[in-house]
Design an enzyme around this catalytic site. Structure first.
Site, short mmCIF file in Angstrom:
data_model
loop_
_atom_site.label_atom_id
_atom_site.label_comp_id
_atom_site.label_asym_id
_atom_site.label_seq_id
_atom_site.Cartn_x
_atom_site.Cartn_y
_atom_site.Cartn_z
CE1 TYR A 112 -4.02 -1.56 -0.47
CE2 TYR A 112 -3.45 -2.90 1.43
CZ TYR A 112 -4.26 -2.65 0.33
OH TYR A 112 -5.29 -3.47 0.04
CD GLU A 211 -2.43 -30.10 2.02
OE1 GLU A 211 -2.06 -31.27 1.81
OE2 GLU A 211 -2.93 -29.37 1.16
CG ASP A 263 -5.36 -32.92 1.22
OD1 ASP A 263 -5.73 -33.49 2.26
OD2 ASP A 263 -5.77 -31.79 0.86
#
Lengths: 379, 669
Positions: A112, A211, A263
């Site tokens: 920003y 995970e 996974d």
């Protein structure tokens, strides 16, 4: 506003370090180099190591994958290059200014701040993050040296691990990551260096890096950490630098074996690679972030078959990701090749939580003990 | 006695009137549905009006008014300012099929067979039973005749229903009003498209279309010159067929066949006459009308076999490059195209015994849709062809050209290319090989195809040049962005960090740009139209340059140059200067002023530069080799040393940011 002196006199911490010319000198050297080029009538340019998978090289000494010697050129001959060069010096200027004022900034804040940089403005946070990494590479410094840090990322630890943390206010706290924390566990801060966190003691025999938060909760609820003397570490998807650094310290300082439980899909393979081998984007600091001893537990492509897990078909994107991994040097071992090829052949992927097919206790009572025994972590 | 079968059959045989035949075969003439019937009517009326005006050498002023006249009925009024038609001819011209003045004339014209307008009259009568109203006035008479007539389909004869006189406030002209079953709709095959196309290729005509909802579209004249009337020339033997030959011999009225051959046919030299007679085994003294049968066939064969002069192209009326551009500009003004390729007008060629020529115009950019197939406007003898695009030789030639080589997208290198372009193709001939009597498409012919392809290639090359110039400009724009927006800030920033004064950036700027830039712009000033050429040496070395300008020769005499050129060639429209030595980043300016009324724009001036390599030149072209100019010594030296820069620019380095972008695209860590 200048930082007030710490209120507690007992503090052993120090406030944000004063501007160390040593840390920032390389940034000024960069400016000096470009200035010299301009002064000599040369088109300004910088040479940077390419952060691509083709330029990853295995470093025997550290056992991790680091940047190779291939260089790219960022030149003002092209508009993009010219713009990046200009941004680099807005960034350098800003970093030096922060050092003078004793400030730090989040990566997002920096993005920003660049709103006021006119032609040097970033178009996305990815752009500014990449440039900061470029500067780390060029100056051989960490972004923390530039007083830039990420937001707290929320990754957490649960288990019998006692640490000493010096908090923001300079107060020193002794925390056991099982007994002194709530259900969410101990939140890993962005700064996990020794001056901030010291490991005091642990009763754990290994670390299991996970995970998904749901799986961490399942293991905690089932008391897996206590039963098997494990530290549960939540990776939160692709792990942040601090998470990887924390894991590396657990491995190196406490000599704890690390297993990674994700996974069973191509993206999870990449999570493991960045934990164990080093990520492409941060390959310049792999020696500092990667845990070469970490081992992949699963879910593997053969787990999906052996445990008959509910699975989804690989998407086109998944297939492309697997194929890209076949040309990724980090996956160049016979084991990984056969794992990737098996997944491609079966065309299936599965989430770690699909183990719930056999009941809530299956993962802690059957799957993990089987796998961990196979890996030699449990006996 | 019983009647024989033959007699019985014979009793059923009777004459079928031509009109009856066409009544049953409307589609042949383009009246098979209400949309098409309207277009055909407008087309035939306007074609006739244009032909009439051209013959009378007047600038056409044609109005087409279409108004509702009941459910599924429209009234069409087509009025012109042509020479008018004598009263006694009116019924035949409008009420009789196959009646006309141009069928036997061997020159280029729009209408040929004399079927068109009377077919419209026939169609109007068949669908609404309303007579058509003709008003016509010739210059020599005070009043205009007003006739209402129907076409008798049995007798192929006009039937005059009423006959009156009226005052008409124009010197001469013709107006026809028909009520017919028809439907109005804008679209690719509409009167609107047809008039738009007509306006492009007839910039000398003023055309007005009033649509049924009252919308009035006016195409003003873009030229005040009536195109030269194509000369009527004798037929060329190569295109003759037996019937035509027989007709010519009978109507020639010559004394001997030798005499007739030499005078009535084009391209037949006295030597050729002798050869033809020898081959046909004729003495040459025979009366032309007496030759028939085998003798006639032998004669024709001999005429085809003997080498003759090619037919004259005087019978053709090309639009010409200037008027093609003007016509396109006039009609496409709102679209504001970026680029009008110099129109191509091929020299006349011969197909069979008929001369023909091909013209091509190409327009690119502006408001033309970028992601659709290009617009192809086909014309035959200045008439827009709106139907049968797929069956037309023009379309095929366009589709068979590999436009990818010229910068347009084209799937597989065949088919209509995609892009913001409009292509005009005009085939002019004394006999266009149409695919059918409806004259909707040009038939395949190797000669015609070759000419179209050559013309297309020429236009396409201009397009390619334009596009590559545009790309170079875009590249230059990027460089300008770097040197104007980024570089000064980079210098300021780094100087600030190291605490030193900002260095002089000229050497870096010239290294990044590395071009000699010519910026040509046109502005209207108090003293007329001003074309400025600003020349900047954005290369790292001082240069002596020679600048050349070429402008349309007709505007050269009124042009004033500042500074005074070192040489001029008024005939070729050229002027040139040897410029004072330009240091890196040095600038100089040349101005050309024209009187305010001059029809010219910045793109009509071409700038050429000697003394710098082509790769380092922007906004101008290197001096063409065929100009045969002797360059000053300094300029030659500059050009000879210019090559090094190119070597410097081509560093074989990996672009860091491009490599990183690629890596991030396939890796999601």
């Amino acid at each position: 506003m200048p930082r007030k002196p710490a209120r507690t006199p007992t503090t052993t911490s120090r406030p944000a370090p004063p501007p160390t010319p040593e840390a920032l000198r390389p940034t000024v050297d960069l400016a000096r180099e470009i200035y010299a080029q301009l002064d000599q009538g040369e088109i300004p340019r910088m040479r940077l190591p390419l952060r691509t998978k083709q330029n990853l090289q295995f470093q025997l000494r550290d056992g991790v994958w680091k940047l190779g010697r291939a260089l790219g050129t960022r030149s003002a001959r092209k508009l993009d290059g010219a713009q990046m060069l200009l941004r680099t010096f807005y960034l350098v200027d800003f970093i030096n200014e922060m050092a003078r004022d004793g400030k730090t900034s989040t990566l997002r804040e920096l993005y920003y701040i660049s709103e006021g940089w006119e032609e040097g403005k970033f178009h996305s946070e990815d752009e500014s993050n990449l440039l900061i990494e470029d500067l780390e590479v060029l100056c051989q410094r960490l972004r923390e040296d530039f007083r830039l840090h990420p937001e707290e990322n929320g990754a957490s630890v649960i288990g019998d691990l006692t640490i000493r943390e010096t908090n923001r206010k300079g107060v020193v706290k002794k925390i056991n990551c099982r007994d002194d924390v709530g259900d969410g566990g101990y939140g890993i801060p962005f700064n996990v260096e020794k001056e901030k966190i010291a490991f005091l003691s642990t009763g754990a025999k290994f670390v299991i890096a996970i995970e998904c938060g749901g799986m961490v909760d399942r293991l905690a609820e089932n008391g897996f950490d206590e039963e098997h003397d494990a530290i549960l570490l939540h990776l939160k998807g692709q792990p942040a630098r601090s998470t990887r650094r924390f894991l590396k310290r657990l491995n190196e300082e406490l000599k704890l074996p690390v297993v990674v439980f994700t996974d069973g899909d191509p993206w999870s393979f990449r999570i493991f690679a960045s934990v164990a081998y080093g990520a492409i984007k941060t390959a310049h600091i792999s020696h500092y972030l990667a845990t070469p001893q970490a081992e992949f537990l699963g879910v593997t492509a053969s787990d999906i078959e052996n445990y008959k897990l509910p699975s989804d078909k690989l998407s086109d994107q998944d297939v492309r990701a697997l194929q890209a991994e076949l040309t990724d040097p980090r996956f160049g071992t016979a084991e990984w090749r056969s794992e990737i090829e098996l997944m491609l052949k079966n065309g299936k992927k599965a989430e770690q939580q699909s183990l719930a097919k056999y009941g809530l206790n299956y993962v802690t009572d059957t799957y993990l003990p089987e796998k961990l025994t196979e890996m030699g972590v449990l006996h | 006695m019983p009647r024989t079968l033959a007699e019985e059959l014979a009793s059923k045989q009777r004459e079928i009137s031509v009109a009856e035949f066409f009544e049953r075969n409307r589609q042949i003439l383009g009246f098979d549905n209400p949309l098409r019937a309207l277009l055909t009517t407008v087309k035939e009326g306007v074609d006739n009006a244009l032909d009439a005006c051209e013959e009378a050498r007047v600038l056409p002023d044609i109005t087409v008014e279409i108004a509702k006249a009941g459910p599924d009925r429209l009234q069409v009024v087509i009025a012109d300012n042509g020479p008018g038609i004598l009263k006694r001819e009116i019924p035949n011209v409008f009420g009789r099929l196959l009646y006309g003045s141009r069928f036997h004339a061997n020159r280029q014209s729009r209408g040929q067979q004399g079927i068109g307008i009377s077919a419209a009259v026939l169609y109007a009568g068949l669908t609404t039973a309303r007579p058509v109203k003709i008003v016509s006035k010739v210059r020599e008479e005070e009043a205009a005749h007003v006739l209402e007539l129907l076409l008798d389909t049995q007798k192929n004869l006009p039937k005059v229903v009423s006959d009156d006189l009226t005052l008409w406030d124009r010197e001469s002209g013709t107006s026809i009003a028909l009520v017919l079953k028809a439907k109005y709709q804008r679209g690719r095959q509409s009167p609107f498209e047809y008039l738009r196309g007509t306006a492009i290729v007839n910039p000398h005509a003023r055309l007005v279309l009033v649509e049924p909802d009252g919308t009035r579209i006016t195409y003003e004249r873009a030229s005040t010159e009536v195109p030269p009337l194509p000369k009527e020339v004798a037929p060329h033997p190569y295109g003759l067929e037996l019937g035509e030959l027989s007709y010519r011999l009978k109507s020639a009225g010559g004394k001997s066949i030798a005499d007739t051959l030499g005078k009535q046919f084009a391209g037949v030299t006295p030597r050729a006459v002798t050869e033809i007679l020898a081959r046909a085994k004729l003495s040459g003294k025979e009366a032309p009308a007496s030759i028939h049968g085998e003798e006639l066939e032998g004669l024709l064969a001999a005429m085809h076999a003997v080498r003759l002069l090619p037919p004259s192209a005087e019978s053709l009326s090309p639009i010409g490059p200037i008027l093609i551009k003007r016509g396109l500009r006039n009609v496409l003004g709102d679209v504001r195209p970026d680029f009008y390729a110099p129109p191509v007008s091929r020299p006349p060629k011969v197909r069979g015994g008929f001369p023909f020529l091909v013209e091509v115009g190409l327009v690119y950019g502006g408001g033309l849709p970028p992601d659709q197939p290009i617009q192809l406007l086909r014309f035959a003898n200045r008439v827009p062809l709106l139907f049968q695009q797929g069956a037309c030789a023009i379309t095929n030639a366009v589709q068979n050209l590999d436009w990818r080589r010229y910068g347009l997208e084209q799937k597989g290198g065949a088919g209509l290319p995609t892009g913001p372009a409009l292509l005009l193709v005009h085939v002019a001939s004394t006999k266009i090989p149409f695919t059918s009597e409806a004259k909707e498409a040009v038939a395949e012919d190797p000669e015609v195809d070759r000419e179209i392809t050559l013309a297309l290639q020429t236009a396409a090359r201009h397009l390619k040049t334009h596009l590559s110039r545009r790309n170079r400009r875009a590249l230059a724009q990027e460089k300008f962005d770097i040197i104007l927006r980024i570089l000064p800030k980079l210098a300021e920033k780094t100087s600030g960090i190291v605490g030193k004064p900002v260095p002089d950036l000229t050497p870096v700027i010239t290294r990044i740009m590395d071009v000699v830039n010519i910026d040509g712009a046109l502005e209207k000033g108090p003293s007329g139209l001003l074309v400025r050429a600003d020349l900047t040496n954005y290369t790292p070395r001082a240069r002596v340059l020679e600048l050349f300008v070429e402008l349309p020769a007709e505007s050269f005499p009124t042009a004033r140059f500042d500074p005074t050129p070192d040489g001029t060639d008024a005939e070729l429209g050229r002027a040139w200067w040897t410029l004072p030595k330009l240091a890196p980043s040095g600038k100089t300016r040349i101005t050309v002023t024209f009187p305010a009324a001059t029809e010219i724009d910045a793109s009509d001036l071409s700038w050429y530069v000697a003394g710098v390599d082509e790769a380092h030149l922007l906004g101008g072209e290197p001096l063409p080799g065929d100009w045969d100019v002797r360059l000053p010594r300094a300029v030659i030296e500059a050009a000879e040393t210019g090559g090094e820069d190119a070597v410097l620019a081509g560093e074989s380095e990996v672009d860091y940011d491009a490599a990183e972008a690629r890596a991030n695209a396939d890796d999601d860590e």
